[in-house]
Design a protein around this motif. Structure first.
Motif, PDB file in Angstrom:
ATOM      1  N   PRO A 129     -55.217  -1.757  21.972  1.00 55.56           N
ATOM      2  CA  PRO A 129     -55.487  -3.496  21.303  1.00 55.56           C
ATOM      3  C   PRO A 129     -56.138  -4.029  22.318  1.00 55.56           C
ATOM      4  O   PRO A 129     -56.695  -5.505  22.224  1.00 55.56           O
ATOM      5  CB  PRO A 129     -53.339  -3.959  22.119  1.00 55.56           C
ATOM      6  CG  PRO A 129     -53.761  -2.092  22.925  1.00 55.56           C
ATOM      7  CD  PRO A 129     -54.231  -1.838  22.383  1.00 55.56           C
ATOM      8  N   LEU A 157     -58.366  -6.945  20.783  1.00 56.11           N
ATOM      9  CA  LEU A 157     -58.661  -8.659  21.215  1.00 56.11           C
ATOM     10  C   LEU A 157     -60.344  -9.212  21.586  1.00 56.11           C
ATOM     11  O   LEU A 157     -60.226 -10.158  20.863  1.00 56.11           O
ATOM     12  CB  LEU A 157     -57.726  -8.740  22.793  1.00 56.11           C
ATOM     13  CG  LEU A 157     -56.339  -8.892  22.135  1.00 56.11           C
ATOM     14  CD1 LEU A 157     -55.306  -9.068  23.334  1.00 56.11           C
ATOM     15  CD2 LEU A 157     -55.825  -9.818  21.591  1.00 56.11           C
ATOM     16  N   ALA A 211     -61.862 -12.007  19.685  1.00 57.09           N
ATOM     17  CA  ALA A 211     -62.674 -13.501  21.004  1.00 57.09           C
ATOM     18  C   ALA A 211     -64.416 -13.679  20.397  1.00 57.09           C
ATOM     19  O   ALA A 211     -64.509 -14.755  21.248  1.00 57.09           O
ATOM     20  CB  ALA A 211     -62.074 -13.238  22.170  1.00 57.09           C
ATOM     21  N   ARG A 236     -56.138  -9.117  14.418  1.00 52.70           N
ATOM     22  CA  ARG A 236     -54.655  -9.814  15.313  1.00 52.70           C
ATOM     23  C   ARG A 236     -53.780  -8.373  15.495  1.00 52.70           C
ATOM     24  O   ARG A 236     -53.037  -8.500  16.080  1.00 52.70           O
ATOM     25  CB  ARG A 236     -54.559 -11.552  15.530  1.00 52.70           C
ATOM     26  CG  ARG A 236     -55.708 -12.253  15.644  1.00 52.70           C
ATOM     27  CD  ARG A 236     -54.715 -13.759  15.683  1.00 52.70           C
ATOM     28  NE  ARG A 236     -54.524 -14.043  13.866  1.00 52.70           N
ATOM     29  CZ  ARG A 236     -55.628 -14.430  13.041  1.00 52.70           C
ATOM     30  NH1 ARG A 236     -56.749 -14.870  14.063  1.00 52.70           N
ATOM     31  NH2 ARG A 236     -55.800 -15.020  12.496  1.00 52.70           N
ATOM     32  N   ALA A 274     -54.570  -5.743  17.212  1.00 51.18           N
ATOM     33  CA  ALA A 274     -53.930  -5.565  18.514  1.00 51.18           C
ATOM     34  C   ALA A 274     -52.627  -5.536  18.693  1.00 51.18           C
ATOM     35  O   ALA A 274     -52.230  -4.721  19.397  1.00 51.18           O
ATOM     36  CB  ALA A 274     -54.494  -6.978  18.911  1.00 51.18           C
TER      37      ALA A 274
END
Length: 399
Positions: free
Chosen positions: A152, A156, A160, A255, A258
């Motif tokens: 995860p 992330l 990002a 997402r 994650a």
């Protein structure tokens, strides 16, 4: 806290915490390629086949490294093995970004896999030989949590920022962790917190294998291969599965990836809870986990609605990883009296990643030929094999 009042407990927390943090960095680095695959494919520079080859080379080299470094890890101090591994992987990640796409990157990514393979077996040994069985098992849970958090966190990071920056951040983290491990383990050795058990000298090397066979290494070899396919290869292709099969957008797929992988963090706690409730009955615990995974994979095949499919997939992965947790948190630390913790751990990890590497190549080809739907049935069948192996009892001495 009462648990920290004894020196043994505080030393276990220190060693387990340091090793878990190092392993977390390792697992984030191991998962960044899979997490960044949708971005890399969108860039047009990389293809599914090229990334599949890169990942397979990584897993093969990582597997061979586990075997070799597992044996070496029973003879060389963990601070040297772990620090060199982290340092080497960090350098490879940096040079990877500066290289042109092609053979050079494949070689560098493979070298990174070898360096990262120098971490797990030696750190399992240093904890198993310097803490009681109870604390060693708890440290093993910490290692598993760190491993499950790697996916995860990688997801992330990929969601990002750009994939280039993710690789750069991972390389920097490896270098920092290398210095921390070398320094802190060195201090622990000077204070007498870390000592290394000398391996018993035997006239015949074949006796080493005989000891492990009596401890059911054959059975756990098969289980390591089965669980390795799910925890490594299936997780690697998960972002692509979410993007292509469930039709999530790239950002949404990362997402969901994650969230799914974060949910797997509960696995080692579930494994510890279940086996305690079943009074240490390893076989029954593994059958239950594989059965849950089988049912949930089949539900993934039947239900394509994205949210429900994602929930079933998470449960399927948790089921398989439950067996994996029993292997790494209970079986391997339980071999401390043999003086071959590092060797056995490295060997089982080797088997796990060889199976994952072979599966990676087949899965990449299978997606194009049979589609994701039928590939899910393949995953389901693998779990059924796991049930059969778990039920089978070897006629050897009890662990």
């Amino acid at each position: 806290m009462k648990v920290l009042k004894s020196k043994e407990a505080s030393h276990a927390v220190m060693l387990g915490g340091l090793c878990s943090l190092a392993y977390l960095v390792v697992y984030v680095v191991r998962n960044v390629l899979g997490a960044c695959t949708p971005q890399m494919l969108e860039s047009g520079t990389y293809s599914t086949e090229k990334i599949g080859v890169m990942s397979s080379v990584f897993f093969v080299v990582y597997a061979l490294g586990q075997l070799v470094n597992g044996i070496i890890g029973d003879h060389i101090k963990a601070k040297y093995m772990m620090a060199i591994g982290l340092l080497g992987a960090g350098i490879c990640n940096g040079v990877f970004l500066l290289s042109e796409v092609g053979g050079a990157q494949i070689v560098l990514y493979g070298c990174s896999g070898f360096f990262l393979s120098m971490i797990y077996a030696p750190m399992t040994r240093v904890v198993a030989e310097n803490t009681s069985v109870v604390y060693a098992e708890r440290c093993g849970i910490g290692f598993s949590v760190a491993a499950f958090l790697g996916s995860p966190i990688a997801g992330l990071l990929a969601g990002a920022t750009t994939w280039n920056l993710v690789f750069a951040l991972c390389g920097s983290s490896l270098l920092v962790m290398a210095a921390a491990v070398f320094l802190l383990l060195g201090i622990s050795e000077k204070k007498g917190i870390v000592r290394y058990r000398e391996r018993e000298q035997k006239k015949e090397n074949s006796r080493d294998a005989a000891v492990l066979i009596r401890r059911r290494i054959v059975r756990f070899t098969l289980l390591s291969a089965i669980t390795g396919i799910i925890r490594t290869s299936v997780i690697f292709w998960l972002p692509t599965y979410l993007n292509q099969y469930l039709e999530y957008g790239t950002a949404s797929a990362l997402r969901v990836y994650a969230v799914i992988t974060f949910c797997t963090v509960v696995t080692p706690f579930l494994a510890a809870f279940l086996i305690e409730r079943l009074r240490g009955r390893m076989s029954l615990s593994m059958v239950i986990f594989f059965a849950v995974s089988t049912v949930c994979f089949f539900l993934c095949y039947l239900v394509r609605q994205p949210v429900l499919n994602s929930i079933f997939l998470a449960m399927a992965i948790i089921g398989s990883n439950g067996v994996s947790s029993l292997i790494w948190c209970r079986y391997c630390p339980g071999l401390s009296d043999t003086g071959m913790v590092s060797t056995a751990t490295g060997y089982l990890d080797f088997i796990s990643y060889v199976a994952a590497a072979l599966a990676n190549l087949m899965f990449a080809d299978a997606v194009a030929k049979i589609g994701w739907g039928k590939l899910i049935l393949v995953w389901c069948a693998i779990m059924i094999v796991g049930i059969g192996v778990s039920i089978y009892r070897e006629d050897v001495a009890k662990q």
